[in-house]
Structures are given as structure tokens and as C-alpha cells.
Design a protein around this motif. Structure first.
Motif, PDB file in Angstrom:
ATOM      1  N   TRP A  46      39.145  17.337 -14.187  1.00  0.00           N
ATOM      2  CA  TRP A  46      39.671  17.669 -12.867  1.00  0.00           C
ATOM      3  C   TRP A  46      39.508  19.164 -12.642  1.00  0.00           C
ATOM      4  CZ3 TRP A  46      42.039  13.546 -10.214  1.00  0.00           C
ATOM      5  CH2 TRP A  46      42.448  13.851  -8.920  1.00  0.00           C
ATOM      6  N   GLN A  47      39.264  19.535 -11.418  1.00  0.00           N
ATOM      7  CA  GLN A  47      39.172  20.946 -11.035  1.00  0.00           C
ATOM      8  C   GLN A  47      40.353  21.259 -10.134  1.00  0.00           C
ATOM      9  OE1 GLN A  47      35.453  22.397  -9.142  1.00  0.00           O
ATOM     10  NE2 GLN A  47      36.797  22.900  -7.436  1.00  0.00           N
ATOM     11  N   THR A  48      41.058  22.337 -10.428  1.00  0.00           N
ATOM     12  CA  THR A  48      42.134  22.751  -9.535  1.00  0.00           C
ATOM     13  C   THR A  48      41.514  23.161  -8.200  1.00  0.00           C
ATOM     14  OG1 THR A  48      42.082  25.030 -10.357  1.00  0.00           O
ATOM     15  CG2 THR A  48      43.642  23.507 -11.415  1.00  0.00           C
ATOM     16  N   GLN A  84      51.352  25.948  -5.760  1.00  0.00           N
ATOM     17  CA  GLN A  84      52.381  25.029  -6.238  1.00  0.00           C
ATOM     18  C   GLN A  84      51.782  23.665  -6.556  1.00  0.00           C
ATOM     19  OE1 GLN A  84      55.455  25.831  -7.063  1.00  0.00           O
ATOM     20  NE2 GLN A  84      55.800  23.759  -7.781  1.00  0.00           N
ATOM     21  N   ARG A  85      50.881  23.206  -5.726  1.00  0.00           N
ATOM     22  CA  ARG A  85      50.246  21.910  -5.992  1.00  0.00           C
ATOM     23  C   ARG A  85      49.357  21.964  -7.227  1.00  0.00           C
ATOM     24  NH1 ARG A  85      49.000  19.392  -0.013  1.00  0.00           N
ATOM     25  NH2 ARG A  85      51.174  18.940   0.449  1.00  0.00           N
ATOM     26  N   ASP A  86      48.700  23.088  -7.464  1.00  0.00           N
ATOM     27  CA  ASP A  86      47.926  23.228  -8.694  1.00  0.00           C
ATOM     28  C   ASP A  86      48.846  23.136  -9.912  1.00  0.00           C
ATOM     29  OD1 ASP A  86      45.370  23.381  -7.659  1.00  0.00           O
ATOM     30  OD2 ASP A  86      45.281  25.571  -7.695  1.00  0.00           O
ATOM     31  N   LEU A  87      50.010  23.745  -9.843  1.00  0.00           N
ATOM     32  CA  LEU A  87      50.949  23.672 -10.963  1.00  0.00           C
ATOM     33  C   LEU A  87      51.412  22.241 -11.194  1.00  0.00           C
ATOM     34  CD1 LEU A  87      53.142  26.872 -10.374  1.00  0.00           C
ATOM     35  CD2 LEU A  87      51.222  26.568 -11.974  1.00  0.00           C
ATOM     36  N   MET A  88      51.702  21.505 -10.120  1.00  0.00           N
ATOM     37  CA  MET A  88      52.103  20.104 -10.248  1.00  0.00           C
ATOM     38  C   MET A  88      50.972  19.281 -10.859  1.00  0.00           C
ATOM     39  SD  MET A  88      54.361  19.471  -6.738  1.00  0.00           S
ATOM     40  CE  MET A  88      52.934  18.954  -5.847  1.00  0.00           C
ATOM     41  N   LEU A  89      49.756  19.521 -10.382  1.00  0.00           N
ATOM     42  CA  LEU A  89      48.592  18.796 -10.875  1.00  0.00           C
ATOM     43  C   LEU A  89      48.358  19.076 -12.360  1.00  0.00           C
ATOM     44  CD1 LEU A  89      45.995  17.110 -10.429  1.00  0.00           C
ATOM     45  CD2 LEU A  89      44.879  19.262  -9.827  1.00  0.00           C
ATOM     46  N   ILE A  90      48.381  20.346 -12.752  1.00  0.00           N
ATOM     47  CA  ILE A  90      48.149  20.706 -14.151  1.00  0.00           C
ATOM     48  C   ILE A  90      49.186  20.040 -15.054  1.00  0.00           C
ATOM     49  CG2 ILE A  90      48.250  22.629 -15.792  1.00  0.00           C
ATOM     50  CD1 ILE A  90      46.835  24.312 -13.574  1.00  0.00           C
ATOM     51  N   SER A  91      50.425  20.008 -14.623  1.00  0.00           N
ATOM     52  CA  SER A  91      51.464  19.348 -15.402  1.00  0.00           C
ATOM     53  C   SER A  91      51.137  17.868 -15.602  1.00  0.00           C
ATOM     54  CB  SER A  91      52.813  19.511 -14.695  1.00  0.00           C
ATOM     55  OG  SER A  91      53.815  18.793 -15.376  1.00  0.00           O
ATOM     56  N   ARG A  92      50.704  17.210 -14.551  1.00  0.00           N
ATOM     57  CA  ARG A  92      50.355  15.788 -14.630  1.00  0.00           C
ATOM     58  C   ARG A  92      49.121  15.577 -15.506  1.00  0.00           C
ATOM     59  NH1 ARG A  92      51.941  11.795 -10.882  1.00  0.00           N
ATOM     60  NH2 ARG A  92      53.691  13.196 -10.692  1.00  0.00           N
ATOM     61  N   GLY A  97      46.610  13.898 -20.669  1.00  0.00           N
ATOM     62  CA  GLY A  97      45.554  14.353 -21.567  1.00  0.00           C
ATOM     63  C   GLY A  97      44.174  14.463 -20.938  1.00  0.00           C
ATOM     64  N   MET A  98      44.116  14.661 -19.625  1.00  0.00           N
ATOM     65  CA  MET A  98      42.813  14.818 -18.970  1.00  0.00           C
ATOM     66  C   MET A  98      42.435  16.297 -18.937  1.00  0.00           C
ATOM     67  SD  MET A  98      41.473  13.780 -15.148  1.00  0.00           S
ATOM     68  CE  MET A  98      41.407  12.031 -15.455  1.00  0.00           C
ATOM     69  N   PRO A  99      41.208  16.625 -19.349  1.00  0.00           N
ATOM     70  CA  PRO A  99      40.780  18.027 -19.278  1.00  0.00           C
ATOM     71  C   PRO A  99      40.658  18.482 -17.828  1.00  0.00           C
ATOM     72  CG  PRO A  99      38.974  16.625 -20.020  1.00  0.00           C
ATOM     73  CD  PRO A  99      40.181  15.748 -19.882  1.00  0.00           C
ATOM     74  N   TYR A 100      40.765  19.788 -17.638  1.00  0.00           N
ATOM     75  CA  TYR A 100      40.649  20.323 -16.282  1.00  0.00           C
ATOM     76  C   TYR A 100      40.021  21.704 -16.311  1.00  0.00           C
ATOM     77  CZ  TYR A 100      45.026  22.671 -17.529  1.00  0.00           C
ATOM     78  OH  TYR A 100      45.999  23.415 -18.150  1.00  0.00           O
ATOM     79  N   MET A 101      39.417  22.059 -15.170  1.00  0.00           N
ATOM     80  CA  MET A 101      38.883  23.406 -14.962  1.00  0.00           C
ATOM     81  C   MET A 101      39.900  24.154 -14.120  1.00  0.00           C
ATOM     82  SD  MET A 101      34.812  22.768 -14.283  1.00  0.00           S
ATOM     83  CE  MET A 101      35.098  22.501 -12.564  1.00  0.00           C
ATOM     84  N   ASP A 102      40.469  25.168 -14.689  1.00  0.00           N
ATOM     85  CA  ASP A 102      41.524  25.920 -14.027  1.00  0.00           C
ATOM     86  C   ASP A 102      40.907  27.086 -13.255  1.00  0.00           C
ATOM     87  OD1 ASP A 102      43.793  27.222 -13.237  1.00  0.00           O
ATOM     88  OD2 ASP A 102      44.666  27.352 -15.245  1.00  0.00           O
ATOM     89  N   LEU A 103      40.878  26.969 -11.933  1.00  0.00           N
ATOM     90  CA  LEU A 103      40.298  28.008 -11.087  1.00  0.00           C
ATOM     91  C   LEU A 103      41.347  28.964 -10.528  1.00  0.00           C
ATOM     92  CD1 LEU A 103      37.724  25.893  -9.033  1.00  0.00           C
ATOM     93  CD2 LEU A 103      37.387  27.117 -11.183  1.00  0.00           C
TER      94      LEU A 103
END
Length: 135
Positions: A46-48, A84-92, A97-103
Motif C-alpha cells: 500500500w502507498q500512503t 490523519q488518514r495516513d496514520l489510521m491507514l498505517i495502523s491498520r 502485516g501488509m507492507p507499505y510505502m510511506d510517502l
């Protein structure tokens, strides 16, 4: 065949946070269904959200939280909700355990949006249409 599929919801869910997270959960459910029909080597990430906002303020990329908190002051479109939505998403994402690209470090680069120019007919500052600092 892809080796990795990168997902993002983006900025176009302008309603409340509950609906935003319901969309995220629906996408997670659909990913699980898709996994049954694709080769096991294919991974999802997932990409923020790509930070947005018309501002002449450039903050330090070393302080993602400070830049993100400043972005919450933006009132154009729903730019103030991104952080705020990025923070909620990253927590989920961390919970499942899904990897993500933190922009989020790009919140400090409001100058990267080409429509952030003085005199722009309709400032947008979300859609980046030419190479620049974000590339």
C-alpha cells in the motif's frame, strides 16, 4: 505478470473517516479474494496518500510529524485530512502485516506541486503533472 501490486485510496474519499476506513476494509477483503486467483509470488503493498496542499511553507523532511501536523491546517479540498488518514491507514496495515510505502516525508515538499504557483487560475496542489522534486 506483476511481482508486486501497489494500492492506494488517494484523496478522492471526501466523506468522514468511518467511510474512509470502510473503503480500506473493503479493499482488504477484495485483496484476500484476489490472492486465491494469482500466483503466490505476487505481493501487495500500500502507498500512503501523496501529500497535497497549496503552501509556500517548506518544512524539514526529517520531521514528518511536524510537516503532517501543519498540513492539517489546509482547508482546500480535503487536504487537511490526509495526514490523519495516513496514520489510521498505517495502523491498520501494521495490524494485518501488509507492507507499505510511506510517502509522509513529502508533506514537507509543498513546492513540488507545479500548480502551486502564484497566479494559478485554480490552485490544486494535489496533481503533479511534470517531473520535479517528488520524482
Amino acid at each position: 505478470q506483476p511481482d508486486i501490486i501497489i494500492l492506494s485510496v488517494g484523496a478522492h474519499i471526501v466523506t468522514n473517516d468511518t467511510i474512509y476506513m470502510n473503503v480500506i476494509d473493503q479493499v482488504f477483503s477484495e485483496i484476500e479474494a484476489m490472492k486465491k486467483n494469482i500466483p503466490p509470488h505476487v505481493k501487495f503493498a500500500w502507498q500512503t496518500q501523496v501529500p497535497a496542499g497549496c503552501s509556500e511553507r517548506i518544512t524539514s523532511p526529517q520531521n514528518v510529524n511536524f510537516a503532517g501536523e501543519l498540513s492539517m491546517e489546509l482547508s482546500d479540498y480535503n487536504h487537511g485530512q490526509f495526514y490523519q488518514r495516513d496514520l489510521m491507514l498505517i495502523s491498520r496495515l501494521q495490524a494485518i502485516g501488509m507492507p507499505y510505502m510511506d510517502l509522509r516525508m513529502l508533506y514537507s515538499r509543498t513546492d513540488a506541486h507545479i500548480n502551486n504557483q502564484t497566479g494559478a487560475r485554480q490552485p490544486d496542489c494535489l496533481h503533479v503533472c511534470a517531473p520535479g522534486p517528488l520524482d
